[in-house]
Design a protein around this motif. Structure first.
Motif, PDB file in Angstrom:
ATOM      1  N   PRO A  93       0.841  -1.205   0.000  1.00  0.00           N
ATOM      2  CA  PRO A  93       0.000   0.000   0.000  1.00  0.00           C
ATOM      3  C   PRO A  93       0.877   1.256   0.000  1.00  0.00           C
ATOM      4  CG  PRO A  93      -0.630  -1.536   1.756  1.00  0.00           C
ATOM      5  CD  PRO A  93       0.690  -2.008   1.221  1.00  0.00           C
ATOM      6  N   VAL A  94       0.403   2.289  -0.648  1.00  0.00           N
ATOM      7  CA  VAL A  94       1.161   3.544  -0.730  1.00  0.00           C
ATOM      8  C   VAL A  94       0.263   4.710  -0.327  1.00  0.00           C
ATOM      9  CG1 VAL A  94       2.344   5.162  -2.273  1.00  0.00           C
ATOM     10  CG2 VAL A  94       2.704   2.691  -2.536  1.00  0.00           C
ATOM     11  N   LYS A  95       0.747   5.465   0.631  1.00  0.00           N
ATOM     12  CA  LYS A  95       0.055   6.693   1.042  1.00  0.00           C
ATOM     13  C   LYS A  95       0.693   7.868   0.321  1.00  0.00           C
ATOM     14  CE  LYS A  95      -1.994   7.275   4.732  1.00  0.00           C
ATOM     15  NZ  LYS A  95      -2.045   7.889   6.057  1.00  0.00           N
ATOM     16  N   LEU A  96      -0.124   8.666  -0.309  1.00  0.00           N
ATOM     17  CA  LEU A  96       0.407   9.829  -1.030  1.00  0.00           C
ATOM     18  C   LEU A  96      -0.384  11.065  -0.615  1.00  0.00           C
ATOM     19  CD1 LEU A  96       1.373   9.505  -4.826  1.00  0.00           C
ATOM     20  CD2 LEU A  96       1.682  11.499  -3.394  1.00  0.00           C
ATOM     21  N   VAL A  97       0.307  12.011  -0.028  1.00  0.00           N
ATOM     22  CA  VAL A  97      -0.332  13.243   0.421  1.00  0.00           C
ATOM     23  C   VAL A  97       0.411  14.409  -0.231  1.00  0.00           C
ATOM     24  CG1 VAL A  97      -0.963  14.660   2.415  1.00  0.00           C
ATOM     25  CG2 VAL A  97      -0.888  12.160   2.637  1.00  0.00           C
ATOM     26  N   MET A  98      -0.321  15.261  -0.914  1.00  0.00           N
ATOM     27  CA  MET A  98       0.317  16.408  -1.558  1.00  0.00           C
ATOM     28  C   MET A  98       0.632  17.479  -0.506  1.00  0.00           C
ATOM     29  SD  MET A  98      -1.865  16.697  -5.130  1.00  0.00           S
ATOM     30  CE  MET A  98      -0.980  17.890  -6.122  1.00  0.00           C
ATOM     31  N   THR A  99       1.755  18.134  -0.690  1.00  0.00           N
ATOM     32  CA  THR A  99       2.054  19.294   0.153  1.00  0.00           C
ATOM     33  C   THR A  99       1.221  20.471  -0.360  1.00  0.00           C
ATOM     34  OG1 THR A  99       3.813  20.027  -1.294  1.00  0.00           O
ATOM     35  CG2 THR A  99       4.431  18.501   0.473  1.00  0.00           C
ATOM     36  N   ARG A 100       1.174  21.541   0.432  1.00  0.00           N
ATOM     37  CA  ARG A 100       0.422  22.716  -0.017  1.00  0.00           C
ATOM     38  C   ARG A 100       1.049  23.294  -1.281  1.00  0.00           C
ATOM     39  NH1 ARG A 100      -4.540  23.813   0.347  1.00  0.00           N
ATOM     40  NH2 ARG A 100      -4.346  22.918   2.433  1.00  0.00           N
ATOM     41  N   ASP A 101       2.372  23.300  -1.320  1.00  0.00           N
ATOM     42  CA  ASP A 101       3.095  23.758  -2.500  1.00  0.00           C
ATOM     43  C   ASP A 101       2.656  22.972  -3.738  1.00  0.00           C
ATOM     44  OD1 ASP A 101       5.838  25.123  -3.484  1.00  0.00           O
ATOM     45  OD2 ASP A 101       5.785  23.051  -4.206  1.00  0.00           O
ATOM     46  N   GLU A 102       2.561  21.654  -3.587  1.00  0.00           N
ATOM     47  CA  GLU A 102       2.125  20.819  -4.713  1.00  0.00           C
ATOM     48  C   GLU A 102       0.659  21.089  -5.076  1.00  0.00           C
ATOM     49  OE1 GLU A 102       3.464  17.047  -2.775  1.00  0.00           O
ATOM     50  OE2 GLU A 102       4.087  16.535  -4.811  1.00  0.00           O
ATOM     51  N   VAL A 103      -0.155  21.304  -4.052  1.00  0.00           N
ATOM     52  CA  VAL A 103      -1.576  21.583  -4.323  1.00  0.00           C
ATOM     53  C   VAL A 103      -1.708  22.832  -5.188  1.00  0.00           C
ATOM     54  CG1 VAL A 103      -3.788  22.242  -3.288  1.00  0.00           C
ATOM     55  CG2 VAL A 103      -2.422  20.411  -2.255  1.00  0.00           C
ATOM     56  N   PHE A 104      -0.951  23.868  -4.833  1.00  0.00           N
ATOM     57  CA  PHE A 104      -1.029  25.091  -5.632  1.00  0.00           C
ATOM     58  C   PHE A 104      -0.476  24.880  -7.041  1.00  0.00           C
ATOM     59  CE2 PHE A 104      -1.561  27.578  -1.653  1.00  0.00           C
ATOM     60  CZ  PHE A 104      -2.593  28.407  -2.060  1.00  0.00           C
ATOM     61  N   LYS A 105       0.667  24.206  -7.110  1.00  0.00           N
ATOM     62  CA  LYS A 105       1.351  24.102  -8.398  1.00  0.00           C
ATOM     63  C   LYS A 105       0.747  23.068  -9.328  1.00  0.00           C
ATOM     64  CE  LYS A 105       6.038  25.580  -7.269  1.00  0.00           C
ATOM     65  NZ  LYS A 105       7.359  25.101  -6.830  1.00  0.00           N
ATOM     66  N   ALA A 106       0.146  22.032  -8.767  1.00  0.00           N
ATOM     67  CA  ALA A 106      -0.139  20.884  -9.620  1.00  0.00           C
ATOM     68  C   ALA A 106      -1.515  20.272  -9.404  1.00  0.00           C
ATOM     69  CB  ALA A 106       0.946  19.826  -9.402  1.00  0.00           C
ATOM     70  N   SER A 107      -2.400  20.967  -8.717  1.00  0.00           N
ATOM     71  CA  SER A 107      -3.808  20.558  -8.797  1.00  0.00           C
ATOM     72  C   SER A 107      -4.476  21.603  -9.695  1.00  0.00           C
ATOM     73  CB  SER A 107      -4.448  20.476  -7.420  1.00  0.00           C
ATOM     74  OG  SER A 107      -4.533  21.748  -6.815  1.00  0.00           O
ATOM     75  N   GLY A 108      -5.775  21.589  -9.767  1.00  0.00           N
ATOM     76  CA  GLY A 108      -6.433  22.403 -10.795  1.00  0.00           C
ATOM     77  C   GLY A 108      -7.073  23.668 -10.281  1.00  0.00           C
ATOM     78  N   PRO A 109      -6.393  24.804 -10.405  1.00  0.00           N
ATOM     79  CA  PRO A 109      -7.038  26.079 -10.034  1.00  0.00           C
ATOM     80  C   PRO A 109      -8.043  26.463 -11.118  1.00  0.00           C
ATOM     81  CG  PRO A 109      -4.859  26.493 -10.937  1.00  0.00           C
ATOM     82  CD  PRO A 109      -5.065  24.989 -10.958  1.00  0.00           C
ATOM     83  N   THR A 110      -8.634  27.620 -10.960  1.00  0.00           N
ATOM     84  CA  THR A 110      -9.552  28.080 -11.999  1.00  0.00           C
ATOM     85  C   THR A 110      -8.789  28.961 -12.996  1.00  0.00           C
ATOM     86  OG1 THR A 110     -11.724  29.034 -12.385  1.00  0.00           O
ATOM     87  CG2 THR A 110     -10.319  30.197 -10.824  1.00  0.00           C
ATOM     88  N   CYS A 111      -9.446  29.322 -14.072  1.00  0.00           N
ATOM     89  CA  CYS A 111      -8.815  30.080 -15.156  1.00  0.00           C
ATOM     90  C   CYS A 111      -8.503  31.518 -14.746  1.00  0.00           C
ATOM     91  CB  CYS A 111      -9.757  30.177 -16.351  1.00  0.00           C
ATOM     92  SG  CYS A 111     -10.601  28.679 -16.815  1.00  0.00           S
ATOM     93  N   SER A 112      -7.473  32.068 -15.328  1.00  0.00           N
ATOM     94  CA  SER A 112      -7.412  33.527 -15.447  1.00  0.00           C
ATOM     95  C   SER A 112      -8.133  33.881 -16.754  1.00  0.00           C
ATOM     96  CB  SER A 112      -5.957  34.017 -15.474  1.00  0.00           C
ATOM     97  OG  SER A 112      -5.249  33.406 -16.527  1.00  0.00           O
ATOM     98  N   THR A 113      -8.620  35.114 -16.846  1.00  0.00           N
ATOM     99  CA  THR A 113      -9.397  35.467 -18.039  1.00  0.00           C
ATOM    100  C   THR A 113      -9.096  36.876 -18.513  1.00  0.00           C
ATOM    101  OG1 THR A 113     -11.275  36.444 -16.848  1.00  0.00           O
ATOM    102  CG2 THR A 113     -11.368  34.070 -17.250  1.00  0.00           C
ATOM    103  N   SER A 114      -9.458  37.052 -19.739  1.00  0.00           N
ATOM    104  CA  SER A 114      -9.418  38.385 -20.369  1.00  0.00           C
ATOM    105  C   SER A 114     -10.724  38.498 -21.150  1.00  0.00           C
ATOM    106  CB  SER A 114      -8.197  38.450 -21.281  1.00  0.00           C
ATOM    107  OG  SER A 114      -8.332  39.502 -22.202  1.00  0.00           O
TER     108      SER A 114
END
Lengths: 749, 749
Positions: free
Chosen positions: B277-298
């Motif tokens: 079994p493998v436990k994988l927990v993202m750091t906050r840094d990873e959450v910001f950099k590599a999960s899915g934020p919303t768009c910027s727009t123009s």
């Protein structure tokens, strides 16, 4: 919804094959999670303090020093498991057995418990609990406990208007046995003893309990019946059934011993008090002392027959030692004792007797092996006396379709005759025997149960299927249910994944006992699969724009019936599943059923032994099990059950016994001193599966898990007696007992 | 089975009350188990190595030294997640985003992963992996990415027959906008920017994965949709859907960000390779950099109106930055931009634009807040220009029943008009404002979704009920579903316990998105409860020996109808449940449904701010949310959703933004530098629940979870503009941007 449960003699495509077991890899690689294999953040270690006395008044329990120990988060006594049973004595017995109240009733009876941050702290805390005991007289022997002057175990129990250790008297039979004995040419009367044995499951009782102050809780536990555990624990702790979620782990053996709560209510009470999860794992010593072994017994049997082999009468008096709390064990012994035979005059009277030993619980076909030991030994003696082959003697008297069973019902089609005919023809019976060797055979009977059962079946968009059952898989039900679902749906076994649901996700399922798993979950699985098939036929009919009556299901596909629809190509389960998101959503099948009509199950065993006359050591040379399975869904598992039951019976017949000292304390509470057979003790156990369909199950299924432990005590007893020329009447037939019997014979005693 | 889903205006007894939330105590006492809170024996720690470059070719990955490190049990790269997507580009994008192949596409893109016996070893192993990168030119700005010479993020994507970062173009509308603008007395045209924001859920992504070499696996994970995770992970890893069991933990916030797999396939691949079994927990840094934020727009918006306030035409050009992979974000922006209004000539064109940033995913009413910021700001500008009250101007143009929505459908009964009328009458609108203070209001729209939903309901023998749902409880669905089941069954809320099932125990449920939880599981719960009621009526009819047609269910009891049966006392659920073991077994109800007919949801918000002209700091003084809930099942939760959406919108409006450096690296990947509002940043957010029933739901339910994040950007923008006398057109309206706007105004720019 009513379903037709009657047997239909279909040709099976998948059922009866032997695919790899789905839990096999997990179990051999260590991925499988057993009772002790789950963890929760902040969990505490629970430990139980147990009485060192066989019988003692608990005058005072002082937990104050333990409570003050750093790292101790909860200390509980019976005060923390108050009596909420409202006069329900059965529930009160369960509660009191989990945690003693004013008296400790046996060596090992729980009296207090602690939850602490680690094992060391918990053990230290136990030592700081001070208990003021007043030792009371005790009794541990079943015959002595029936004596008029015996110490009384449960003062509320009365017999013949006096406080007594006789908790129940059960009587079964028909005809006139006295008249029958008068008609007999030969009458044999003999007494037998069997000692207390433990199921010997490798995995000790273990659980992780978590209860919040809002009355919601969870329990992860090794059990044969998590729904029953839920109902019992909720009732004892005053919780709503729906608010206690119980998940059954993989189970490292149960054999009846995990049908009953032992320390689970204690773990829940500890968690409730500590407001933290509590892991509680019993040691082996605790398992022996304070879980539920089977009864010791004292049995008298009398059989009369004519010289032609016709039994004219049979009677038995059976005394079952129930430990400190009454159970149905005597009744089951009385019911099973004569069940193999068609006797005109037959009677059995059984007594449930209380002693200062742990509460007895079920052990595989509970009560039947001891009765069979007495009956089948006496049958052999009688056959010898009238000069008849013991197999022929049994065939002549065997029960058959239409026989009125000694315990009441009239049999339908049954397998005792066929197993005896198979034994008669088996090469094993003709194999030569050497010096000090003997052959024995014996028959056995066990009921099967049905009961409440629920199954859900959900089909994924890739056409693979989750089958959700609620009967704990103690002997292969995930494999068997997958085969049954595959058969019904018409898809490969590999496309089914069967899971045992937690109690929050499925309706109530009775405990996996009475060889009911395959019978009852098999029935619910068939009906759930047919429910899903009905839905798939609807989807196909809608897609084809035809009436659903014009759709039939076969070979894993919906087929449009009739020439008018011959242009419509069959639509497979996989295709229907792939389209499901846009044709009405997920496809499921459900079934809730009380599975009535469980079969009865019979076996005949053959056994060859060699007895060393110098040491009394018995080696089992060859062993053959012949049993009726109704229908063998997964023959590997059926054979495994036959072999496992025989192996446990052999261990019990030759070695296993609880040894109590004069002080009423158990002297051999470990696998070193309580010796179960290991691989090198056993021959390869040969099996013959007969299939006499149960007319009350669509697939003809009977239970197979228990019957095979019934004949071994007697089969080995008969073999040993044939080998040494003297009748053994005390199980286990350990070397000292055999030596003693040989020496008594040599001394002409 | 078809069920009638239409609204019936019943009087509710339980629905609409505010009982304590069933998960509350667990959450405040720490008993609740979140994504990182489960453990398996032998579990390993997983860690992911991520690209430090915004765009780079991966020439070589050397994992040999890491593999040799003691305690490392598996090292994986994209080779261990081979492409099984069979040309399905959407699935390939998911796979590649989980583990880069030949190119790293953004700062934080996963390139390799390890599983080791502990955290230290895993971190050490990551450092031993050597990657030969060739840095490529990058682009992170949405407008720059549309330029002809921009670096190309996905070479396979073409626009106007050339490789392009424009992944999709979406166009909606009707009428003739050019002709409409010609008819206008006043036309306002303005451009807006919004910056990329993150959902800011407190719980990072976390899972425990376990896969055996037989292809069976389990995943414990924090997610909004464990059934979707199952299907996606099974597909990416080549597993059978039925053989991957996914359990959703409690969720510490999702808001759309936990609708998508990020590191879960990596954890499964690590487990498969390590056979542990493998436990994988993202750091906050990873959450910001590599999960899915919303768009910027123009976004460019143009609205024309007559002096009487009639809008004659409206058009918008919207550019949504999707990160490195295309999504439906532009389309959703185009669809939602004009949805509040009834315009004769309306048009929106949206572009999905790829840049070297993380793959965008849903964030609460995804794409709508940015469009609303642009539209509602311009509406205010126009109202001002024609001298009309902004609320009156909106009321005049508001969509109503029968309006053809700009994105196609014709509305049924909707709530935009009523919310505006409520705003108009609300005391907040009349409250006095002080110096440097301003008031703004704005409207918002969001779709609701329905989708595939399954619910089971099982009744225990004590009459308490387990309700099993499959929509992850992100906003109170266990409480709401319990209320609904209690309403249908006619029993107290306290007798229901609702659980979110694992994927093995229930049919597929679509992810908790699109405000669908209460709508769809509510529908399935109603039908499942009615299914159980049908069974209970059968039991009662059988007990009474009357026809089931003569039994009705009300107030938690079966009642025999008619004077002929007036002697029959009502039979309660509790009584029927208690008898169930002997009357046919466990009582259950089931439902599988595609919940069609989801409503649309509208809100109008009022906001008062005070802006410090010295610092540009904005304080939100007062905030009022008015929203149509259809029917508020549990008003506390509805208000909580209103407040939570507003709070997130306020944070985004004033502070939250992704800051990328010239090197294409994220400069503020922590909660210190990416500042979400804390309690002291916010006023008490007042709420007004309107109930305009959804005609397509038995209880009239609409989704409530998302709409309330739509108006805040614009409401605050309008308030700030009114406070400082200058129009803010760039979100977040952080102190530097506000100061700059004030200074530019003072300088007469």
């Amino acid at each position: 919804m009513a379903h037709d449960t009657s047997f239909t003699n279909q040709e099976f495509k998948v059922v009866g094959s032997r695919p790899p077991r789905p839990d096999g890899l997990d179990k051999v690689t260590g991925r499988a999670l057993f009772g002790a294999d789950t963890f929760a953040p902040g969990q505490l270690v629970g430990r139980i303090l147990r009485s060192p006395h066989a019988h003692a008044k608990i005058r005072k329990i002082d937990t104050s020093r333990a409570e003050k120990l750093k790292g101790v988060k909860a200390v509980i006594t019976s005060r923390d498991l108050p009596d909420l049973t409202n006069g329900n004595r059965g529930n009160f017995d369960i509660l009191e057995n989990c945690m003693a109240r004013d008296r400790a009733l046996y060596d090992g009876h729980a009296v207090a418990a602690v939850a602490a941050i680690d094992e060391q702290t918990a053990r230290k805390a136990l030592k700081l609990i001070k208990i003021d005991y007043k030792i009371l007289p005790h009794v541990t022997d079943v015959d002595k406990a029936m004596a008029a002057d015996a110490p009384i175990v449960q003062p509320h129990i009365r017999h013949d208007d006096k406080p007594s250790n006789i908790a129940n008297v059960s009587e079964f039979g028909h005809g006139d046995v006295d008249a029958g004995f008068d008609q007999a040419d030969v009458v044999i009367e003999k007494s037998y003893l069997t000692e207390q044995a433990h199921q010997g499951y490798i995995e000790p009782h273990a659980c992780l309990a978590s209860v919040g102050p809002d009355g919601q809780g969870e329990l992860w536990v090794t059990t044969q019946g998590h729904f029953t555990f839920r109902n019992v624990c909720a009732s004892l702790l005053g919780m709503d059934i729906a608010k206690l979620k119980v998940t059954s782990s993989e189970i490292g053996g149960g054999f009846g011993g995990k049908t009953h709560v032992w320390m689970e209510p204690v773990a829940l009470a500890l968690s409730r008090k500590a407001n933290r999860p509590v892991k509680l794992v019993m040691t082996r010593d605790e398992v022996f002392k304070a879980s539920g072994p089977t009864c010791s017994t004292s049995i008298d049997v009398k059989i009369g027959a004519k010289k032609d082999g016709t039994v004219t009468a049979a009677s038995a008096t059976l005394r079952y030692q129930d430990g400190a709390y009454p159970g149905p064990w005597g009744m089951l012994g009385a019911m099973t004792s004569w069940a193999c035979y068609d006797f005109e005059n037959v009677k059995s009277v059984a007594y449930d007797v209380l002693v200062n030993r742990p509460k007895v619980t079920a052990y595989r076909a509970p009560s039947a092996p001891m009765a069979a030991f007495a009956v089948e030994s006496t049958m052999d003696l009688l056959a010898k006396e009238i000069g008849m082959d013991p197999v022929e003697f049994r065939i002549k008297n065997a029960a058959k379709e239409g026989t009125r069973a000694s315990y009441g019902p009239t049999y339908g089609p049954i397998g005792i005759g066929p197993t005896l005919e198979a034994v008669k023809k088996h090469p094993h019976m003709k194999a030569k025997l050497g010096k000090n060797q003997g052959r024995g055979m014996a028959c056995g009977f066990w009921f099967n149960f049905g009961g409440q059962t629920c199954t859900d079946l959900n089909i994924g968009v890739d056409g693979t299927v989750n089958l959700t059952i609620g009967t704990v898989d103690v002997g292969g039900s995930r494999a068997s249910m997958s085969l049954i679902a595959a058969e019904e749906l018409g898809i490969p076994y590999e496309r089914i994944k069967c899971n045992v649901a937690d109690t929050a996700s499925l309706g109530h399922n009775d405990t996996t006992v009475g060889s009911r798993g395959t019978f009852s979950s098999g029935m619910a699985t068939i009906f759930a699969a047919r429910d899903a098939i009905d839905e798939m036929k609807e989807r196909a009919a809608k897609a084809w724009e035809i009436e659903v009556e014009d759709v039939e299901w076969r070979d894993g596909c919906a087929h449009a019936k009739g020439v008018a629809h011959s242009n419509l190509a069959p639509m497979s389960l996989k295709e229907i599943a792939a389209a499901s998101p846009t044709t009405g959503g997920p496809i499921a099948g459900h079934n809730e059923v009380v599975a009535d009509g469980a079969g009865v199950s019979f076996a005949s065993h053959i056994c060859d032994v060699e007895v060393d006359p110098e040491t009394g050591f018995t080696k089992v040379l060859r062993y053959t099990v012949v049993q009726d399975a109704g229908k063998a869904i997964h023959p590997d598992y059926v054979e495994g059950q036959f072999q496992g039951g025989a192996a446990q019976g052999i261990g019990w017949a030759l070695n296993e016994e609880y040894v109590y000292g004069e002080d009423g304390r158990l002297q051999n509470a470990s696998f070193l001193d309580y010796r179960i057979p290991v691989c090198s003790d056993l021959p390869y156990i040969d099996t013959v599966i007969l299939e006499i369909p149960n007319p009350n199950h669509p697939y003809g299924i009977r239970g197979v898990g228990e019957t095979s432990i019934v004949p071994p005590l007697a089969a080995i007893g008969n073999a040993v007696s044939n080998a040494v020329g003297v009748r053994l009447n005390h199980v286990p037939m350990s070397p000292p007992r055999i030596l003693k019997a040989i020496k008594e014979k040599q001394a002409g005693l």
